[in-house]
Design a protein around this motif. Structure first.
Motif, PDB file in Angstrom:
ATOM      1  N   ASP A 110      -5.733  20.711   0.782  1.00  0.00           N
ATOM      2  CA  ASP A 110      -7.023  20.522   1.439  1.00  0.00           C
ATOM      3  C   ASP A 110      -6.763  19.564   2.600  1.00  0.00           C
ATOM      4  OD1 ASP A 110      -9.663  20.746   2.009  1.00  0.00           O
ATOM      5  OD2 ASP A 110     -10.350  19.475   0.364  1.00  0.00           O
ATOM      6  N   HIS A 111      -6.282  20.091   3.687  1.00  0.00           N
ATOM      7  CA  HIS A 111      -5.806  19.333   4.850  1.00  0.00           C
ATOM      8  C   HIS A 111      -6.955  18.638   5.574  1.00  0.00           C
ATOM      9  CE1 HIS A 111      -3.706  18.749   8.718  1.00  0.00           C
ATOM     10  NE2 HIS A 111      -2.602  18.825   8.004  1.00  0.00           N
ATOM     11  N   HIS A 112      -6.653  17.500   6.213  1.00  0.00           N
ATOM     12  CA  HIS A 112      -7.694  16.733   6.925  1.00  0.00           C
ATOM     13  C   HIS A 112      -8.192  17.445   8.187  1.00  0.00           C
ATOM     14  CE1 HIS A 112      -4.101  15.405   9.122  1.00  0.00           C
ATOM     15  NE2 HIS A 112      -4.919  15.085  10.110  1.00  0.00           N
ATOM     16  N   TRP A 113      -7.582  18.561   8.576  1.00  0.00           N
ATOM     17  CA  TRP A 113      -8.091  19.353   9.693  1.00  0.00           C
ATOM     18  C   TRP A 113      -9.081  20.406   9.202  1.00  0.00           C
ATOM     19  CZ3 TRP A 113      -4.416  21.015  14.193  1.00  0.00           C
ATOM     20  CH2 TRP A 113      -3.978  19.883  14.879  1.00  0.00           C
ATOM     21  N   PRO A 116     -15.053  21.078   6.356  1.00  0.00           N
ATOM     22  CA  PRO A 116     -15.930  20.221   7.160  1.00  0.00           C
ATOM     23  C   PRO A 116     -15.314  18.895   7.633  1.00  0.00           C
ATOM     24  CG  PRO A 116     -16.506  19.975   4.865  1.00  0.00           C
ATOM     25  CD  PRO A 116     -15.414  21.024   4.933  1.00  0.00           C
ATOM     26  N   ALA A 117     -14.046  18.634   7.382  1.00  0.00           N
ATOM     27  CA  ALA A 117     -13.418  17.426   7.908  1.00  0.00           C
ATOM     28  C   ALA A 117     -13.319  17.544   9.442  1.00  0.00           C
ATOM     29  CB  ALA A 117     -12.031  17.235   7.298  1.00  0.00           C
ATOM     30  N   PRO A 118     -13.361  16.425  10.146  1.00  0.00           N
ATOM     31  CA  PRO A 118     -13.374  16.453  11.617  1.00  0.00           C
ATOM     32  C   PRO A 118     -11.995  16.366  12.268  1.00  0.00           C
ATOM     33  CG  PRO A 118     -13.836  14.240  10.887  1.00  0.00           C
ATOM     34  CD  PRO A 118     -13.680  15.092   9.628  1.00  0.00           C
ATOM     35  N   GLY A 119     -10.927  16.581  11.526  1.00  0.00           N
ATOM     36  CA  GLY A 119      -9.575  16.369  12.039  1.00  0.00           C
ATOM     37  C   GLY A 119      -9.241  17.120  13.313  1.00  0.00           C
ATOM     38  N   MET A 120      -9.647  18.385  13.420  1.00  0.00           N
ATOM     39  CA  MET A 120      -9.341  19.149  14.638  1.00  0.00           C
ATOM     40  C   MET A 120     -10.077  18.575  15.845  1.00  0.00           C
ATOM     41  SD  MET A 120      -9.121  23.131  13.367  1.00  0.00           S
ATOM     42  CE  MET A 120     -10.496  23.138  12.212  1.00  0.00           C
ATOM     43  N   ILE A 121     -11.324  18.183  15.649  1.00  0.00           N
ATOM     44  CA  ILE A 121     -12.106  17.586  16.736  1.00  0.00           C
ATOM     45  C   ILE A 121     -11.461  16.272  17.172  1.00  0.00           C
ATOM     46  CG2 ILE A 121     -14.329  16.548  17.362  1.00  0.00           C
ATOM     47  CD1 ILE A 121     -15.643  18.547  15.404  1.00  0.00           C
ATOM     48  N   HIS A 122     -11.114  15.437  16.201  1.00  0.00           N
ATOM     49  CA  HIS A 122     -10.488  14.160  16.533  1.00  0.00           C
ATOM     50  C   HIS A 122      -9.170  14.364  17.282  1.00  0.00           C
ATOM     51  CE1 HIS A 122     -12.807  11.889  13.154  1.00  0.00           C
ATOM     52  NE2 HIS A 122     -13.501  11.946  14.271  1.00  0.00           N
ATOM     53  N   ASP A 123      -8.378  15.340  16.867  1.00  0.00           N
ATOM     54  CA  ASP A 123      -7.104  15.593  17.535  1.00  0.00           C
ATOM     55  C   ASP A 123      -7.320  16.022  18.984  1.00  0.00           C
ATOM     56  OD1 ASP A 123      -4.091  15.857  17.221  1.00  0.00           O
ATOM     57  OD2 ASP A 123      -4.616  17.853  17.971  1.00  0.00           O
ATOM     58  N   LEU A 124      -8.253  16.922  19.210  1.00  0.00           N
ATOM     59  CA  LEU A 124      -8.538  17.360  20.577  1.00  0.00           C
ATOM     60  C   LEU A 124      -9.051  16.207  21.432  1.00  0.00           C
ATOM     61  CD1 LEU A 124     -10.053  20.814  19.665  1.00  0.00           C
ATOM     62  CD2 LEU A 124      -8.108  20.474  21.225  1.00  0.00           C
ATOM     63  N   MET A 125      -9.904  15.379  20.857  1.00  0.00           N
ATOM     64  CA  MET A 125     -10.450  14.247  21.615  1.00  0.00           C
ATOM     65  C   MET A 125      -9.369  13.214  21.937  1.00  0.00           C
ATOM     66  SD  MET A 125     -14.232  13.766  19.980  1.00  0.00           S
ATOM     67  CE  MET A 125     -15.095  13.029  21.369  1.00  0.00           C
ATOM     68  N   ALA A 126      -8.350  13.123  21.088  1.00  0.00           N
ATOM     69  CA  ALA A 126      -7.256  12.187  21.337  1.00  0.00           C
ATOM     70  C   ALA A 126      -6.300  12.711  22.409  1.00  0.00           C
ATOM     71  CB  ALA A 126      -6.486  11.926  20.046  1.00  0.00           C
ATOM     72  N   ARG A 127      -6.220  14.019  22.561  1.00  0.00           N
ATOM     73  CA  ARG A 127      -5.243  14.619  23.476  1.00  0.00           C
ATOM     74  C   ARG A 127      -5.822  15.010  24.840  1.00  0.00           C
ATOM     75  NH1 ARG A 127      -0.652  15.412  20.502  1.00  0.00           N
ATOM     76  NH2 ARG A 127      -0.965  15.521  18.261  1.00  0.00           N
ATOM     77  N   TRP A 128      -7.122  15.012  24.961  1.00  0.00           N
ATOM     78  CA  TRP A 128      -7.794  15.377  26.213  1.00  0.00           C
ATOM     79  C   TRP A 128      -8.726  14.244  26.611  1.00  0.00           C
ATOM     80  CZ3 TRP A 128      -7.210  19.939  29.009  1.00  0.00           C
ATOM     81  CH2 TRP A 128      -6.395  20.909  28.416  1.00  0.00           C
ATOM     82  N   PRO A 129      -9.023  14.087  27.905  1.00  0.00           N
ATOM     83  CA  PRO A 129      -9.942  13.030  28.338  1.00  0.00           C
ATOM     84  C   PRO A 129     -11.406  13.424  28.103  1.00  0.00           C
ATOM     85  CG  PRO A 129      -9.112  14.210  30.262  1.00  0.00           C
ATOM     86  CD  PRO A 129      -8.392  14.780  29.058  1.00  0.00           C
ATOM     87  N   VAL A 130     -11.757  13.505  26.833  1.00  0.00           N
ATOM     88  CA  VAL A 130     -13.095  13.951  26.423  1.00  0.00           C
ATOM     89  C   VAL A 130     -14.047  12.762  26.407  1.00  0.00           C
ATOM     90  CG1 VAL A 130     -14.467  14.896  24.511  1.00  0.00           C
ATOM     91  CG2 VAL A 130     -12.225  15.894  25.068  1.00  0.00           C
ATOM     92  N   ARG A 131     -15.177  12.945  27.057  1.00  0.00           N
ATOM     93  CA  ARG A 131     -16.264  11.976  26.988  1.00  0.00           C
ATOM     94  C   ARG A 131     -17.107  12.337  25.767  1.00  0.00           C
ATOM     95  NH1 ARG A 131     -19.689  12.699  31.723  1.00  0.00           N
ATOM     96  NH2 ARG A 131     -21.097  13.831  30.356  1.00  0.00           N
ATOM     97  N   HIS A 132     -17.213  11.425  24.847  1.00  0.00           N
ATOM     98  CA  HIS A 132     -17.965  11.683  23.613  1.00  0.00           C
ATOM     99  C   HIS A 132     -19.413  12.033  23.920  1.00  0.00           C
ATOM    100  CE1 HIS A 132     -19.574  10.839  19.572  1.00  0.00           C
ATOM    101  NE2 HIS A 132     -18.360  11.150  19.166  1.00  0.00           N
ATOM    102  N   ASP A 133     -20.030  11.244  24.808  1.00  0.00           N
ATOM    103  CA  ASP A 133     -21.421  11.492  25.178  1.00  0.00           C
ATOM    104  C   ASP A 133     -21.527  12.832  25.906  1.00  0.00           C
ATOM    105  OD1 ASP A 133     -24.198  10.655  25.460  1.00  0.00           O
ATOM    106  OD2 ASP A 133     -23.733  10.530  27.599  1.00  0.00           O
ATOM    107  N   GLY A 134     -22.383  13.693  25.423  1.00  0.00           N
ATOM    108  CA  GLY A 134     -22.581  15.006  26.027  1.00  0.00           C
ATOM    109  C   GLY A 134     -21.780  16.108  25.366  1.00  0.00           C
TER     110      GLY A 134
END
Length: 185
Positions: A110-113, A116-134
């Protein structure tokens, strides 16, 4: 030579099966893809509005032995090329091949990605200049919305149909909110 654009931008995190294409059960090859109506138009709308566009998708078909990671990567490359041919850019893709009920060694957890775990979202946000707001998530299951919530993002439940009409309403609301609250930019 210019370096990469590191300007923070909001992102749209799209589940794949049930949002971009119909969820026909363990889709691992291009011959099984049935695009959601106006999927390319919706993605193009997001691109034009300045969003990064990402796929994030549970793909337990790998753990269950229905297809391999290599086959899935070939499918994602094909999907991205098909969409790009219509002017729609997918900036990146994350998938979780794991499932504790699978049969293929190496994927039985049961991987953290795994949503309903947010692992894939967190990984993408760490690797791209994503603005959380919006930024936001579109999914067709409660697990997608739970992953959005766990990442601190709004989630929108898509029930099928015209994806562009659905996206247009989200983008309109985001623009309206931005005008009402200019400090959130």
């Amino acid at each position: 030579m210019a370096g990469p654009d590191l300007t923070l931008r909001p992102a749209a995190f799209l589940d794949r099966d049930g949002v971009v294409n119909h969820d026909d059960g363990y889709v691992g090859t291009s011959d099984r893809i049935r695009w959601m109506p106006n999927a390319a138009k919706a993605i193009r709308r997001l691109n034009q509005a300045g969003y990064f566009v990402f796929f994030f998708t549970n793909q337990s078909g790998i753990a269950r032995g229905y297809f391999t990671e290599s086959e899935l990567n070939a499918l994602h490359d094909w999907m991205r090329a098909e969409l790009l041919g219509q002017g729609a850019v997918i900036d990146d893709v994350r998938y979780c091949p794991h499932h504790p009920g699978g049969t293929v060694a190496g994927y039985l957890e049961d991987h953290h990605w795994r949503k309903p775990a947010p692992g894939m979202i967190h990984d993408l946000m760490a690797r791209w200049p994503v603005r959380h707001d919006g930024s936001f998530v579109i999914g067709d299951r409660t697990s997608d919305i739970e992953a959005a919530r766990a990442a601190g993002l709004p989630g929108f439940l898509f029930a099928g149909g015209d994806l562009d009409a659905f996206v247009a309403e989200i983008v309109k609301r985001a623009c309206d909110n931005s005008r009402q609250n200019p400090s959130s930019r």
